[in-house]
Design an enzyme around this catalytic site. Structure first.
Site, PDB file in Angstrom:
ATOM      1  N   HIS A   1      85.180  12.212 145.061  1.00 13.48           N
ATOM      2  CA  HIS A   1      85.761  10.930 144.590  1.00 13.48           C
ATOM      3  C   HIS A   1      87.065  10.583 145.587  1.00 13.48           C
ATOM      4  CE1 HIS A   1      88.510   8.017 142.661  1.00 13.48           C
ATOM      5  NE2 HIS A   1      87.562   7.711 141.348  1.00 13.48           N
TER       6      HIS A   1
ATOM      7  N   HIS B   1      94.714  14.543 137.250  1.00 12.46           N
ATOM      8  CA  HIS B   1      95.792  14.477 138.354  1.00 12.46           C
ATOM      9  C   HIS B   1      97.261  14.614 137.586  1.00 12.46           C
ATOM     10  CE1 HIS B   1      97.373  11.317 141.851  1.00 12.46           C
ATOM     11  NE2 HIS B   1      97.110  12.976 142.253  1.00 12.46           N
TER      12      HIS B   1
ATOM     13  N   GLU C   1     102.789   6.106 138.685  1.00 10.70           N
ATOM     14  CA  GLU C   1     101.654   5.300 138.444  1.00 10.70           C
ATOM     15  C   GLU C   1     101.852   4.315 137.333  1.00 10.70           C
ATOM     16  OE1 GLU C   1      98.098   7.188 138.710  1.00 10.70           O
ATOM     17  OE2 GLU C   1      98.784   8.857 140.103  1.00 10.70           O
TER      18      GLU C   1
ATOM     19  N   HIS D   1     102.201   6.361 134.064  1.00  7.13           N
ATOM     20  CA  HIS D   1     102.107   7.921 134.280  1.00  7.13           C
ATOM     21  C   HIS D   1     103.061   8.688 135.087  1.00  7.13           C
ATOM     22  CE1 HIS D   1      97.793   7.305 132.934  1.00  7.13           C
ATOM     23  NE2 HIS D   1      98.280   7.548 131.934  1.00  7.13           N
TER      24      HIS D   1
ATOM     25  N   HIS E   1      97.332  13.335 133.678  1.00  7.48           N
ATOM     26  CA  HIS E   1      96.698  12.218 133.134  1.00  7.48           C
ATOM     27  C   HIS E   1      95.391  12.228 133.838  1.00  7.48           C
ATOM     28  CE1 HIS E   1      98.633  11.147 137.063  1.00  7.48           C
ATOM     29  NE2 HIS E   1      97.838  10.444 137.367  1.00  7.48           N
TER      30      HIS E   1
END
Length: 456
Positions: free
Chosen positions: A309, A352, A358, A382, A388
């Site tokens: 990803h 993460h 964020e 977050h 998260h």
């Protein structure tokens, strides 16, 4: 004019306006950061100089500087306006009380908790709330006085700004409509901004917002720098948000000798000033400091095609550079419709912990990592180093599902305001709005323990 007439009035209806196409269709100039020249009357732009002794048509010349005079040529931003009256023609400033829209984060609540907000409420139909009155600050950090920082706001309104305008003396606004089209009149011209589009109104530019019904959206405010396109590096010359897809309005003016109120934001406080004419009286202008809009459907998506990803930075639309090279003050990132084709890969966003803050919003659809729980018109935050990632349902499905090529995020548009600042929430966001999802933390509690030292 009744409140209902005011809400339903077509933008710029019944005014002495100029440079309007048949059918009220708006015109734009394309390109990001271009040197634009536009005029409503032939010859209104002076030839060969900026500030003649006498301007054509009896206009006043006024420069609007978006950077220091001595900023490098490649980053210098300014525009020359040729207007019916100079903007200095107004009465004294008066303070305007505003407890919901501010930049004072020194005494607001502190929590590292993962936060998610249910959709923010529209104003009651019985209340007339325009764009400026409907702004509520969610979080932020820094100080507009020292010219470094950012704030995130939401707006919920149902009424057009009638004989009323706004300018931000502190920084730039990136406005993302979520519900309802915004009809913006600025000193440089008019724009129509729909959901799945966004616009940027830079520091000092006066504008008003007309709406035709309940409207809601998000605002990213930055102090100290302007938004730019991210460098493409090995991607090459093309990709992500292409410069030619950014649209800047052509000149448009109205000649109105009626009382207008200007709301000014200065050092995080609001002020009002009145004047006996419309602030939208710019007959011609030229320069590279002007508002613009962009349609997110034009974003050229880059994605992993073999495995893993990719980091979400590949979805950056605009960035506001910070003090450290490669570290943004703020990024505007989207998660658009795309293909997922990676082999032997957990395809949703990975778990993460981040040295950045964020804030996420959803314009429409279902966000892939939390389908059915993260709602359009709401948001999530977050904070730095707060863990998260996908909820239990998403993890289990993506860990065991068949990895065929699939479409992701069709009929969906989510976005992220990412900042290198440690954002601090306001009391309104944590308590008064009553939209915090207190059950959010539970979405990870059913994640199973799958570790088996005897089985690789």
């Amino acid at each position: 004019m009744s409140s209902q007439d005011r809400k339903r009035r077509a933008p710029n209806e019944d005014v002495d306006c100029h440079n309007k196409k048949a059918g009220n269709e708006l015109e734009y100039q394309s390109g990001f950061g271009n040197e634009f020249s536009t005029e409503c009357l032939p010859g209104a732009l002076p030839v060969g100089q900026n500030n003649p002794q006498k301007c054509p048509y009896g206009l006043f010349a006024e420069q609007l500087s978006g950077t220091a005079f001595t900023a490098p040529r490649e980053s210098n931003q300014r525009t020359w306006l040729y207007r019916i009256r100079p903007s200095v023609k107004h009465r004294p400033y008066e303070p305007l009380s505003s407890e919901l829209h501010h930049n004072d984060f020194s005494s607001t609540p502190v929590t590292p908790q993962q936060l998610r907000w249910k959709p923010f409420d529209f104003p009651k139909e019985s209340d007339d709330v325009d764009f400026v009155t409907g702004i509520h600050t969610v979080c932020g950090a820094g100080d507009p006085c020292t010219r470094y920082g950012a704030a995130i706001h939401v707006y919920m309104c149902n009424t057009s700004m009638l004989n009323r305008a706004f300018y931000n003396g502190d920084g730039d606004w990136l406005i993302v409509p979520q519900h309802g089209t915004l009809f913006l009149t600025t000193e440089m011209g008019r724009m129509e901004v729909r959901p799945n589009e966004f616009c940027v109104i830079q520091q000092g530019i006066r504008f008003k917002v007309d709406v035709t019904g309940p409207s809601r959206g998000y605002i990213l405010e930055v102090w100290g720098n302007h938004f730019v396109l991210p460098n493409l590096g090995p991607i090459g010359a093309n990709g992500l948000a292409n410069p030619r897809d950014f649209l800047t309005p052509v000149s448009w003016y109205e000649d109105l000798d009626t009382e207008h109120t200007i709301v000014a934001k200065f050092q995080g406080k609001l002020f009002t000033v009145t004047q006996d004419h419309s602030p939208f009286d710019v007959v011609a202008w030229h320069g590279n400091y002007a508002p613009y809009k962009y349609n997110l459907k034009n974003f050229m998506v880059i994605n992993a095609t073999a495995f893993d990803h990719a980091d979400p930075s590949i979805f950056t639309v605009l960035t506001c550079p910070g003090n450290l090279v490669g570290t943004a003050l703020c990024d505007f990132v989207i998660f658009p419709p795309r293909w997922a084709v990676q082999d032997h890969t957990f395809r949703p966003p990975y778990y993460h912990r981040n040295c950045m803050s964020e804030f996420m919003g959803l314009i429409f659809g279902n966000y892939e990592a939390k389908e059915g729980e993260f709602m359009p018109g709401g948001g999530s935050l977050h904070s730095m180093m707060t863990p998260h990632g996908p909820d239990t349902k998403c993890f289990m499905g993506a860990s065991t599902g068949h990895l065929a090529p699939v479409r992701v995020a069709d009929n969906t548009q989510s976005f992220m305001f990412e900042s290198s600042l440690s954002l601090r929430t306001t009391g309104w966001a944590l308590e008064t709005c009553e939209k915090v999802d207190t059950e959010y933390w539970k979405c990870w509690q059913d994640l199973p323990k799958l570790f088996n030292p005897s089985q690789k």
